[in-house]
Design an enzyme around this catalytic site. Structure first.
Site, PDB file in Angstrom:
ATOM      1  N   ILE A  16       0.849  -1.204   0.000  1.00  0.00           N
ATOM      2  CA  ILE A  16       0.000   0.000   0.000  1.00  0.00           C
ATOM      3  C   ILE A  16       0.883   1.253   0.000  1.00  0.00           C
ATOM      4  CG2 ILE A  16      -1.914   1.191   1.147  1.00  0.00           C
ATOM      5  CD1 ILE A  16      -2.540  -1.542   2.511  1.00  0.00           C
ATOM      6  N   PHE A  84       2.786   3.294   7.761  1.00  0.00           N
ATOM      7  CA  PHE A  84       2.346   1.973   7.290  1.00  0.00           C
ATOM      8  C   PHE A  84       3.114   0.840   7.967  1.00  0.00           C
ATOM      9  CE2 PHE A  84       1.504   4.489   3.375  1.00  0.00           C
ATOM     10  CZ  PHE A  84       0.198   4.118   3.140  1.00  0.00           C
ATOM     11  N   SER A 128      -7.389  -0.782  10.344  1.00  0.00           N
ATOM     12  CA  SER A 128      -7.994  -1.872   9.586  1.00  0.00           C
ATOM     13  C   SER A 128      -9.414  -2.126  10.073  1.00  0.00           C
ATOM     14  CB  SER A 128      -7.141  -3.127   9.821  1.00  0.00           C
ATOM     15  OG  SER A 128      -7.852  -4.281   9.473  1.00  0.00           O
ATOM     16  N   TYR A 154      -2.726  -9.547  15.598  1.00  0.00           N
ATOM     17  CA  TYR A 154      -2.575  -8.489  14.588  1.00  0.00           C
ATOM     18  C   TYR A 154      -3.685  -7.447  14.760  1.00  0.00           C
ATOM     19  CZ  TYR A 154      -3.827  -6.218  10.225  1.00  0.00           C
ATOM     20  OH  TYR A 154      -4.221  -5.276   9.307  1.00  0.00           O
ATOM     21  N   LYS A 158      -3.753  -3.216  15.953  1.00  0.00           N
ATOM     22  CA  LYS A 158      -4.395  -2.082  15.261  1.00  0.00           C
ATOM     23  C   LYS A 158      -5.317  -1.334  16.222  1.00  0.00           C
ATOM     24  CE  LYS A 158      -2.360  -2.475  11.379  1.00  0.00           C
ATOM     25  NZ  LYS A 158      -1.347  -1.488  11.010  1.00  0.00           N
ATOM     26  N   ARG A 236     -16.396  -9.993   1.843  1.00  0.00           N
ATOM     27  CA  ARG A 236     -15.483  -8.904   2.166  1.00  0.00           C
ATOM     28  C   ARG A 236     -15.727  -7.727   1.219  1.00  0.00           C
ATOM     29  NH1 ARG A 236     -14.844 -11.909   5.674  1.00  0.00           N
ATOM     30  NH2 ARG A 236     -12.943 -12.773   6.582  1.00  0.00           N
TER      31      ARG A 236
HETATM   32  C1  UD1 Z   1      -7.282 -10.028   7.112  1.00  0.00           C
HETATM   33  C2  UD1 Z   1      -7.681  -9.033   8.173  1.00  0.00           C
HETATM   34  C3  UD1 Z   1      -7.463  -7.630   7.697  1.00  0.00           C
HETATM   35  C4  UD1 Z   1      -6.043  -7.469   7.290  1.00  0.00           C
HETATM   36  C5  UD1 Z   1      -5.669  -8.465   6.240  1.00  0.00           C
HETATM   37  C6  UD1 Z   1      -4.199  -8.336   6.001  1.00  0.00           C
HETATM   38  C7  UD1 Z   1      -9.438  -9.761   9.646  1.00  0.00           C
HETATM   39  C8  UD1 Z   1     -10.886  -9.880   9.816  1.00  0.00           C
HETATM   40  N1  UD1 Z   1      -9.082  -9.206   8.493  1.00  0.00           N
HETATM   41  O1  UD1 Z   1      -8.196  -9.892   6.067  1.00  0.00           O
HETATM   42  O2  UD1 Z   1      -7.739  -6.735   8.716  1.00  0.00           O
HETATM   43  O3  UD1 Z   1      -5.813  -6.167   6.848  1.00  0.00           O
HETATM   44  O4  UD1 Z   1      -5.963  -9.784   6.698  1.00  0.00           O
HETATM   45  O5  UD1 Z   1      -3.613  -9.466   5.546  1.00  0.00           O
HETATM   46  O6  UD1 Z   1      -8.642 -10.111  10.463  1.00  0.00           O
HETATM   47  N2  UD1 Z   1      -9.443 -17.095   1.745  1.00  0.00           N
HETATM   48  C9  UD1 Z   1      -9.590 -18.346   1.198  1.00  0.00           C
HETATM   49  N3  UD1 Z   1      -8.480 -18.954   0.713  1.00  0.00           N
HETATM   50  C10 UD1 Z   1      -7.245 -18.399   0.775  1.00  0.00           C
HETATM   51  C11 UD1 Z   1      -7.107 -17.097   1.336  1.00  0.00           C
HETATM   52  C12 UD1 Z   1      -8.240 -16.490   1.828  1.00  0.00           C
HETATM   53  O7  UD1 Z   1     -10.687 -18.890   1.128  1.00  0.00           O
HETATM   54  O8  UD1 Z   1      -6.272 -19.022   0.348  1.00  0.00           O
HETATM   55  C13 UD1 Z   1     -10.647 -16.423   2.276  1.00  0.00           C
HETATM   56  C14 UD1 Z   1     -10.566 -16.114   3.746  1.00  0.00           C
HETATM   57  O9  UD1 Z   1     -10.977 -17.199   4.523  1.00  0.00           O
HETATM   58  C15 UD1 Z   1     -11.495 -14.905   3.838  1.00  0.00           C
HETATM   59  C16 UD1 Z   1     -11.344 -14.202   2.487  1.00  0.00           C
HETATM   60  O10 UD1 Z   1     -10.796 -15.187   1.613  1.00  0.00           O
HETATM   61  O11 UD1 Z   1     -12.793 -15.325   3.994  1.00  0.00           O
HETATM   62  C17 UD1 Z   1     -10.408 -13.021   2.538  1.00  0.00           C
HETATM   63  O12 UD1 Z   1      -9.226 -13.418   3.191  1.00  0.00           O
HETATM   64  P1  UD1 Z   1      -7.901 -12.532   3.252  1.00  0.00           P
HETATM   65  O13 UD1 Z   1      -7.545 -12.070   1.888  1.00  0.00           O
HETATM   66  O14 UD1 Z   1      -6.869 -13.328   3.988  1.00  0.00           O
HETATM   67  O15 UD1 Z   1      -8.305 -11.256   4.068  1.00  0.00           O
HETATM   68  P2  UD1 Z   1      -9.020 -11.100   5.490  1.00  0.00           P
HETATM   69  O16 UD1 Z   1      -8.847 -12.305   6.331  1.00  0.00           O
HETATM   70  O17 UD1 Z   1     -10.390 -10.615   5.239  1.00  0.00           O
END
Ligand code: UD1
Length: 343
Positions: A16, A84, A128, A154, A158, A236
């Site tokens: 970012i 950041f 976040s 984490y 924040k 999301r």
């Molecule tokens: C998380 C944090 C967010 C942070 C970010 C930084 C929470 C709620 N959110 O975001 O604050 O800024 O990490 O890294 O703690 N998924 C899959 N398969 C994968 C990867 C992800 O299914 O291989 C799914 C996850 O389960 C989730 C969605 O995709 O439901 C988004 O995941 P991800 O991109 O890791 O972001 P967050 O967990 O939302």
């Protein structure tokens, strides 16, 4: 050195941070990057140089190294700080919480001490949506939505970061702060000159999608298919990294023009929730290929559904997302292909 528009940007070589450097230069600011490259890639400097037309000024310094940082505060007269530099992998933070508390909290304390000592009063903090935890009622959260526990160390760093800044602001009324609460940053610069460089296996969804499509990963695991959402997968608010970068410039601009005390938290998201399956289908359509994916168990600590109410960003900062999720996926895919050209 005297330049009235000089901004210190810690973690400015990161995902970012680097996109924000571009937006800052576009808006007439003079960014000074501090980054020790532990979680970023030096080749970003080349991409930045092409994008801004000159080599960016950067210092290889750990944000917890107060002595080295203080030299910069002596050398430059900063108009503001965008902070950041921090760790951000949720799973890793559960396994190694102290690593997160040390870097994320000590880094913030160090920067704040210097900001106060050198009278740098405009401060933008990388927060976040994780500070909301799992939303209890409405999944569209505004800044006044009651927070529940963040789901990881984490997330705690924040939340503590925001509390720390609030305490500092109360005791130093000249200190002006905006906490930008990011939703899910995705995509890359449309030029494909800068983007994300995940180290090792990506934790986040979109880099995993693009790495699977290019063949760096065998198969994407979709964590959970039985959530109470429209298609059973988590939802999301995916925000294009260039939109997010622009929000920092607008936040800095707002702080500069604010004469009285200021402590604001502002959501930065599109206002739209997208499920994992929707991301996959959009990706397949944009890339014109079938993605290898399968369902797996739920991931520990995942929030089920959350997206932003971004009204405040609009009203306070005159900011709104310009890119769609499809734009972000397209740019992420082009970036992945570009990265692969050099392998
Ligand atoms: C998380 C944090 C967010 C942070 C970010 C930084 C929470 C709620 N959110 O975001 O604050 O800024 O990490 O890294 O703690 N998924 C899959 N398969 C994968 C990867 C992800 O299914 O291989 C799914 C996850 O389960 C989730 C969605 O995709 O439901 C988004 O995941 P991800 O991109 O890791 O972001 P967050 O967990 O939302």
């Amino acid at each position: 050195m005297k330049n009235d528009n000089t901004i210190l940007i810690t973690g400015g070589a990161g995902y970012i941070g680097s996109h924000t450097v571009v937006e800052l230069v576009k808006a007439g600011y003079h960014p000074i990057i501090v980054d020790d490259f532990r979680n970023s890639n030096k080749s970003v400097i080349k991409g930045l140089t092409e994008l801004i037309g000159e080599s960016p000024i950067f210092y290889e310094i750990d944000v917890c190294d107060k002595i080295a940082l203080e030299e910069l505060f002596e050398r430059y007269s900063f108009k503001g700080i965008i902070h950041f530099a921090a760790y951000k992998a949720v799973g890793e933070s559960v396994a190694e919480p102290l690593k997160y508390y040390r870097n994320n909290i000590l880094g913030l304390v160090t920067i704040c001490e210097l900001a106060l000592k050198y009278n740098v009063h405009n401060f933008v903090f990388s927060s976040s949506c994780t500070v909301y935890g799992e939303p209890k009622g409405l999944k569209e959260v505004s800044e006044s939505t009651p927070k529940s526990e963040p789901n990881s160390p984490y997330g705690n760093t924040k939340l503590i970061g925001e509390q720390l800044l609030s305490d500092v602001q109360k005791s130093n009324k000249d200190f002006k702060i905006i906490n930008l609460r990011y939703f899910n940053p995705v995509g890359a610069h449309p030029s494909s000159l800068i983007g994300e460089f995940p180290i090792g296996k990506p934790n986040n969804l979109l880099p995993f999608v693009t790495q699977t499509a290019i063949g760096k990963q065998d198969s994407l695991l979709v964590f959970g298919n039985d959530y109470p959402t429209k298609d059973g997968t988590c939802i999301r608010d995916y925000i294009h990294v260039c939109d997010l970068a622009e929000a920092h410039v607008k936040a800095m601009h707002f702080l500069e023009n604010k004469s009285a005390e200021c402590l604001e938290a502002v959501n930065i998201g599109t206002g739209q929730g997208t499920s994992i399956l929707e991301v996959i289908h959009l990706f397949e359509k944009i890339a014109g290929l079938k993605l290898n994916w399968q369902f797996a168990d739920r991931r520990n600590g995942d929030v089920i559904e959350i997206y932003a109410n971004a009204e405040k960003a609009n009203q306070l900062l005159n900011w709104g997302a310009k890119y769609t999720v499809a734009d972000a996926i397209n740019d992420a895919w082009n970036w992945e292909k570009k990265l692969n050209e050099h392998v």
